[in-house]
Each structure stands twice: as C-alpha cells, then as structure tokens.
Enzyme design. Structure first.
Site, PDB file in Angstrom:
ATOM      1  N   ASP A   1       0.870  -1.188   0.000  1.00 54.98           N
ATOM      2  CA  ASP A   1       0.000   0.000   0.000  1.00 54.98           C
ATOM      3  C   ASP A   1       0.902   1.231   0.000  1.00 54.98           C
ATOM      4  O   ASP A   1       2.060   1.156   0.402  1.00 54.98           O
ATOM      5  CB  ASP A   1      -0.848   0.031   1.274  1.00 54.98           C
ATOM      6  CG  ASP A   1      -1.996  -0.967   1.240  1.00 54.98           C
ATOM      7  OD1 ASP A   1      -2.292  -1.516   0.174  1.00 54.98           O
ATOM      8  OD2 ASP A   1      -2.609  -1.189   2.310  1.00 54.98           O
ATOM      9  N   MET A   2       0.363   2.376  -0.415  1.00 55.44           N
ATOM     10  CA  MET A   2       1.137   3.622  -0.308  1.00 55.44           C
ATOM     11  C   MET A   2       0.482   4.492   0.751  1.00 55.44           C
ATOM     12  O   MET A   2      -0.735   4.665   0.757  1.00 55.44           O
ATOM     13  CB  MET A   2       1.182   4.349  -1.659  1.00 55.44           C
ATOM     14  CG  MET A   2       2.201   5.450  -1.691  1.00 55.44           C
ATOM     15  SD  MET A   2       3.902   4.883  -1.368  1.00 55.44           S
ATOM     16  CE  MET A   2       4.396   4.302  -2.981  1.00 55.44           C
TER      17      MET A   2
ATOM     18  N   ARG B   1      -0.755  -0.686  -8.670  1.00 55.50           N
ATOM     19  CA  ARG B   1      -2.143  -0.309  -8.356  1.00 55.50           C
ATOM     20  C   ARG B   1      -2.245   1.219  -8.380  1.00 55.50           C
ATOM     21  O   ARG B   1      -1.546   1.904  -7.631  1.00 55.50           O
ATOM     22  CB  ARG B   1      -2.505  -0.823  -6.964  1.00 55.50           C
ATOM     23  CG  ARG B   1      -3.869  -0.294  -6.491  1.00 55.50           C
ATOM     24  CD  ARG B   1      -4.020  -0.429  -4.986  1.00 55.50           C
ATOM     25  NE  ARG B   1      -3.974  -1.807  -4.564  1.00 55.50           N
ATOM     26  CZ  ARG B   1      -3.636  -2.184  -3.319  1.00 55.50           C
ATOM     27  NH1 ARG B   1      -3.334  -1.296  -2.398  1.00 55.50           N
ATOM     28  NH2 ARG B   1      -3.609  -3.459  -2.998  1.00 55.50           N
TER      29      ARG B   1
ATOM     30  N   ALA C   1      -5.612   8.759  -0.473  1.00 53.35           N
ATOM     31  CA  ALA C   1      -6.582   8.847   0.621  1.00 53.35           C
ATOM     32  C   ALA C   1      -6.113   9.659   1.822  1.00 53.35           C
ATOM     33  O   ALA C   1      -6.790   9.681   2.837  1.00 53.35           O
ATOM     34  CB  ALA C   1      -6.944   7.428   1.069  1.00 53.35           C
TER      35      ALA C   1
ATOM     36  N   ARG D   1     -10.758   7.106   7.000  1.00 53.84           N
ATOM     37  CA  ARG D   1     -10.493   7.491   5.596  1.00 53.84           C
ATOM     38  C   ARG D   1     -11.701   7.178   4.719  1.00 53.84           C
ATOM     39  O   ARG D   1     -12.011   7.915   3.799  1.00 53.84           O
ATOM     40  CB  ARG D   1      -9.222   6.794   5.082  1.00 53.84           C
ATOM     41  CG  ARG D   1      -7.933   7.364   5.681  1.00 53.84           C
ATOM     42  CD  ARG D   1      -6.699   6.920   4.925  1.00 53.84           C
ATOM     43  NE  ARG D   1      -6.436   5.502   5.031  1.00 53.84           N
ATOM     44  CZ  ARG D   1      -5.830   4.916   6.063  1.00 53.84           C
ATOM     45  NH1 ARG D   1      -5.404   5.640   7.081  1.00 53.84           N
ATOM     46  NH2 ARG D   1      -5.620   3.614   6.082  1.00 53.84           N
TER      47      ARG D   1
HETATM   48  P1  FDA Z   1     -14.179   8.746  -5.599  1.00 56.36           P
HETATM   49  O1  FDA Z   1     -13.775   8.989  -4.189  1.00 56.36           O
HETATM   50  O2  FDA Z   1     -14.340   9.924  -6.492  1.00 56.36           O
HETATM   51  O3  FDA Z   1     -15.483   7.870  -5.592  1.00 56.36           O
HETATM   52  C1  FDA Z   1     -16.192   7.501  -6.755  1.00 56.36           C
HETATM   53  C2  FDA Z   1     -17.481   6.833  -6.332  1.00 56.36           C
HETATM   54  O4  FDA Z   1     -17.184   5.624  -5.607  1.00 56.36           O
HETATM   55  C3  FDA Z   1     -18.298   7.650  -5.322  1.00 56.36           C
HETATM   56  O5  FDA Z   1     -19.147   8.547  -5.979  1.00 56.36           O
HETATM   57  C4  FDA Z   1     -19.040   6.570  -4.574  1.00 56.36           C
HETATM   58  O6  FDA Z   1     -20.121   6.089  -5.338  1.00 56.36           O
HETATM   59  C5  FDA Z   1     -18.027   5.455  -4.489  1.00 56.36           C
HETATM   60  N1  FDA Z   1     -17.212   5.560  -3.253  1.00 56.36           N
HETATM   61  C6  FDA Z   1     -15.908   5.947  -3.160  1.00 56.36           C
HETATM   62  N2  FDA Z   1     -15.466   5.885  -1.884  1.00 56.36           N
HETATM   63  C7  FDA Z   1     -16.521   5.474  -1.159  1.00 56.36           C
HETATM   64  C8  FDA Z   1     -16.701   5.196   0.223  1.00 56.36           C
HETATM   65  N3  FDA Z   1     -15.718   5.364   1.122  1.00 56.36           N
HETATM   66  N4  FDA Z   1     -17.913   4.776   0.627  1.00 56.36           N
HETATM   67  C9  FDA Z   1     -18.923   4.587  -0.247  1.00 56.36           C
HETATM   68  N5  FDA Z   1     -18.815   4.821  -1.583  1.00 56.36           N
HETATM   69  C10 FDA Z   1     -17.638   5.259  -2.029  1.00 56.36           C
HETATM   70  N6  FDA Z   1      -5.304   5.004  -1.106  1.00 56.36           N
HETATM   71  C11 FDA Z   1      -4.030   5.283  -0.739  1.00 56.36           C
HETATM   72  O7  FDA Z   1      -3.696   6.439  -0.485  1.00 56.36           O
HETATM   73  N7  FDA Z   1      -3.108   4.270  -0.652  1.00 56.36           N
HETATM   74  C12 FDA Z   1      -3.420   2.980  -0.966  1.00 56.36           C
HETATM   75  O8  FDA Z   1      -2.554   2.094  -0.896  1.00 56.36           O
HETATM   76  C13 FDA Z   1      -4.757   2.683  -1.348  1.00 56.36           C
HETATM   77  N8  FDA Z   1      -5.143   1.409  -1.657  1.00 56.36           N
HETATM   78  C14 FDA Z   1      -6.375   1.196  -2.215  1.00 56.36           C
HETATM   79  C15 FDA Z   1      -6.714  -0.075  -2.696  1.00 56.36           C
HETATM   80  C16 FDA Z   1      -7.913  -0.259  -3.371  1.00 56.36           C
HETATM   81  C17 FDA Z   1      -8.236  -1.617  -3.913  1.00 56.36           C
HETATM   82  C18 FDA Z   1      -8.808   0.828  -3.543  1.00 56.36           C
HETATM   83  C19 FDA Z   1     -10.087   0.667  -4.304  1.00 56.36           C
HETATM   84  C20 FDA Z   1      -8.507   2.054  -3.023  1.00 56.36           C
HETATM   85  C21 FDA Z   1      -7.312   2.256  -2.343  1.00 56.36           C
HETATM   86  N9  FDA Z   1      -6.989   3.496  -1.808  1.00 56.36           N
HETATM   87  C22 FDA Z   1      -5.683   3.741  -1.412  1.00 56.36           C
HETATM   88  C23 FDA Z   1      -8.044   4.544  -1.627  1.00 56.36           C
HETATM   89  C24 FDA Z   1      -8.093   5.519  -2.785  1.00 56.36           C
HETATM   90  O9  FDA Z   1      -6.968   6.370  -2.748  1.00 56.36           O
HETATM   91  C25 FDA Z   1      -9.363   6.375  -2.741  1.00 56.36           C
HETATM   92  O10 FDA Z   1      -9.375   7.126  -1.559  1.00 56.36           O
HETATM   93  C26 FDA Z   1     -10.663   5.585  -2.810  1.00 56.36           C
HETATM   94  O11 FDA Z   1     -10.559   4.523  -3.711  1.00 56.36           O
HETATM   95  C27 FDA Z   1     -11.821   6.482  -3.283  1.00 56.36           C
HETATM   96  O12 FDA Z   1     -11.560   6.971  -4.577  1.00 56.36           O
HETATM   97  P2  FDA Z   1     -12.342   6.529  -5.902  1.00 56.36           P
HETATM   98  O13 FDA Z   1     -11.309   6.322  -6.952  1.00 56.36           O
HETATM   99  O14 FDA Z   1     -13.203   5.369  -5.646  1.00 56.36           O
HETATM  100  O15 FDA Z   1     -13.128   7.808  -6.347  1.00 56.36           O
END
Ligand code: FDA
Length: 305
Positions: A132-133, A182, A187, A286
């Site tokens: 993870d980052m 990835r 976040a 987060r």
């Molecule tokens: P965005 O936040 O714009 O969301 C798009 C849509 O997805 C929203 O409109 C909603 O419908 C849905 N959604 C998103 N988050 C939601 C929530 N919490 N609850 C409910 N619905 C939600 N970050 C990081 O800094 N280091 C890391 O190593 C990782 N690792 C990681 C692994 C995986 C598999 C995922 C999917 C994500 C991460 N992240 C992460 C988190 C990432 O940085 C980010 O914060 C979240 O994925 C939310 O961003 P989206 O791309 O989904 O878009």
C-alpha cells in the site's frame, strides 16, 4: 472540507479513543471491515471467490512505533498465508501490506526484512504481495523497499497515488515488463505543495497516470469505484491493444459490490481489498472522509441507539 477534518481526526489518538468507544461504531465499521480475525477474513475470501472475484487481504494496522507490534503483524500475515495455501486459490487471493505496520517508522531495514518474510510466505502460498502507499513522506522509502523486494520477489506490487505531483514520473519508471502497479486517487490529507487538492484535478491526474500504465508494459491494477474512470480504462485498454487479462480492477470491501460483480460478469478480473483486524480506526476514518453520505449513515446509527 468535512473530508479534510475527518482526515485530520483520523490521526488523533483522542478521537480514536472516543470513536472506538461507541459500541454502535462496530455496526458501521462492519460495512467496511470483514471482521476482527483471520477466520472472518477467510470466510470473506470464500464468499467473494465463490462469486468469481479475486481478493487482496489487509491485516489492519499502521504507523507502528513498537517493535513487538511490527513483529506481530508479520506473524498475522504469515499465518493468514499459511491458511490460504490449502485453498489453492493461488494469485486470486493475495495480501496488501502497509510498511508502516511492519516497522517503516522505526527502521527501514527492519521493515524490509519483515516485508521479505511476508513475501516469502506469499510465494509458498503461490501468491503475491502488494505494498500500500501511505502519506507522501513515506513514498521514497516505500519505492526503495519495493526495488529491493523485487530482486527476489519480482511480482511484488505497489500502489501509486494519482494526487501526488510526483506520481507521473514514478509511473514512467514503474511501467515495465511484469510490474504490478495499483493506481489509486490517494486517501491522505496532503499539503498543496505536493498534491492536487481539487477533485477535478485529481481525476485528470488519474487519467494521465492511467495512460502511462496502459501504454507501458506492466500490469495495471485500476483501483477506483469511479464510473467515469472505469469507462476511460476500457477505452485506453482498447487503444493500447490490451487483452482483458492484461490489467485488473480493484475495489474496496463493501463499496459498490454491484459494480464489482457486474465487471466480473463482463469478463474483467476484479480484486476486492478486504481489511480485517481490530485496528480499524484509521482505515474507517479514511472511508468516512471519502464520502459525506457515510458520515450521515454513521451519525444516523448513533441516533437510533
Ligand atoms: P471517488 O472517491 O471519487 O469515488 C467515486 C465513487 O465511488 C463515489 O461517488 C461513490 O459512489 C463510491 N465511493 C468511493 N469511496 C466510497 C466510500 N468510502 N464509501 C462509499 N462509496 C464510495 N489510497 C491510498 O492512499 N493508498 C493505498 O494504498 C490505497 N489502496 C487502495 C486499494 C484499493 C483496492 C482501492 C479501491 C482504493 C485504495 N486506496 C488507497 C483509496 C483511494 O486512494 C481512494 O481514496 C478511494 O478509492 C476512493 O476513490 P475513488 O477512486 O473510488 O473515487
């Protein structure tokens, strides 16, 4: 605004005690976390892999400043991987590791040794590890540990955060043959000196990063729940002449499960990130910060008790 307040609170020990103290919090946490122990994690693995999804498991914990806690985290990963081996899922069930949970804040060499132990157990189980980052102060250290790990465990993956200005450069270096990367939006609460602050800017940066990965020779792991970015992924993959099995989607446990299943039904590999364990506070905060509706859900459940 609410998001940045929650991200600040996610690092406060006082708030951690207050939030963790509400019995009802557990009910809300359960939406995002598979359970407190390895048994609960394995049950989630079984359920999701039966539904044709792949998984990556995260033993919750971060920013460890205690040598024994770092060693305990390694033990938890090794025993989880030992339990995964007889299931024969191979790389359909891998693990995700936060280096700060295995000693990165204490000593980089210790974190590397600990990560090696986990990678070795993963190899014995026929699977892989993705790093993870965490916040921007850890990126150089994480990428340097990644380089060392890849000498013995070339399939080790890493997360890269589109919101950081530096990431396009990092991705140009990483988008090589066999390199599992990835891509996430990011976040953590980051200063304007290192990261895009506006959602629209982060989304544009994500597309630029995605293009580098899709046009490169590595294996992109597109980690987002964002429909627009998923459509753009399909387009860029087509344009780059990529087969469906040359990249995958990743989403978090409990978020957009309908979309996870739909993409898998349409023939894509979809990997669900499954957090488990009792140190859920930072992860949970987060998730609240990402979406105000989650905060409303949390507050409603407090009121109804
Ligand atoms: P965005 O936040 O714009 O969301 C798009 C849509 O997805 C929203 O409109 C909603 O419908 C849905 N959604 C998103 N988050 C939601 C929530 N919490 N609850 C409910 N619905 C939600 N970050 C990081 O800094 N280091 C890391 O190593 C990782 N690792 C990681 C692994 C995986 C598999 C995922 C999917 C994500 C991460 N992240 C992460 C988190 C990432 O940085 C980010 O914060 C979240 O994925 C939310 O961003 P989206 O791309 O989904 O878009």
């Amino acid at each position: 605004m609410l998001g940045s307040v929650l991200l600040a609170v996610s690092r406060s020990p006082l708030a951690r005690r207050a939030v963790s103290g509400f019995p009802v919090t557990r009910l809300v946490v359960d939406r995002f976390v598979a359970g407190e122990d390895g048994g609960a994690a394995l049950a989630a693995v079984q359920r999701l892999t039966d539904a044709r999804l792949s998984v990556t498991l995260d033993h919750l914990g971060e920013e460890t400043r205690d040598v024994r806690a770092a060693a305990d985290t390694v033990k938890a990963y090794v025993s989880l991987l030992d339990a995964l081996r007889p299931l024969g899922l191979g790389s359909r069930a891998e693990v995700s590791v936060k280096l700060s949970a295995v000693g990165q804040m204490l000593d980089q060499a210790m974190a590397l040794d600990h990560a090696r132990e986990i990678c070795s157990a993963a190899r014995d189980a026929g699977t892989t590890v993705t790093l993870d980052m965490e916040d921007h102060t850890t990126v150089d250290s994480t990428l340097s540990i990644l380089r060392e790990l890849r000498e013995d465990f070339p399939a080790t993956g890493v997360a890269v955060q589109a919101y950081l200005f530096r990431s396009e450069g990092d991705l140009r270096d990483l988008a090589r043959e066999g390199s599992r990367v990835r891509l996430v939006k990011g976040a953590y609460a980051e200063p304007a000196s290192v990261a895009h602050q506006k959602k629209a800017e982060v989304d544009k940066a994500y597309v630029r990063c995605l293009r580098i990965l899709m046009e490169g020779k590595g294996y992109p792991m597109v980690a987002t729940h964002d429909d627009r970015l998923i459509s753009i992924t399909e387009l860029l993959a087509d344009r780059a002449g990529r087969d469906r099995d040359s990249f995958e989607y990743q989403m978090l446990y409990g978020i957009r499960t309908d979309k996870q299943e739909a993409l898998a039904r349409a023939g894509s590999t979809v990997r669900v990130y499954i957090p488990y364990g009792d140190d859920w506070y930072g992860y949970f905060m987060r998730r609240l910060a990402e979406r105000p509706a989650n905060v409303a859900f949390f507050l409603r459940s407090l009121r109804s008790k």
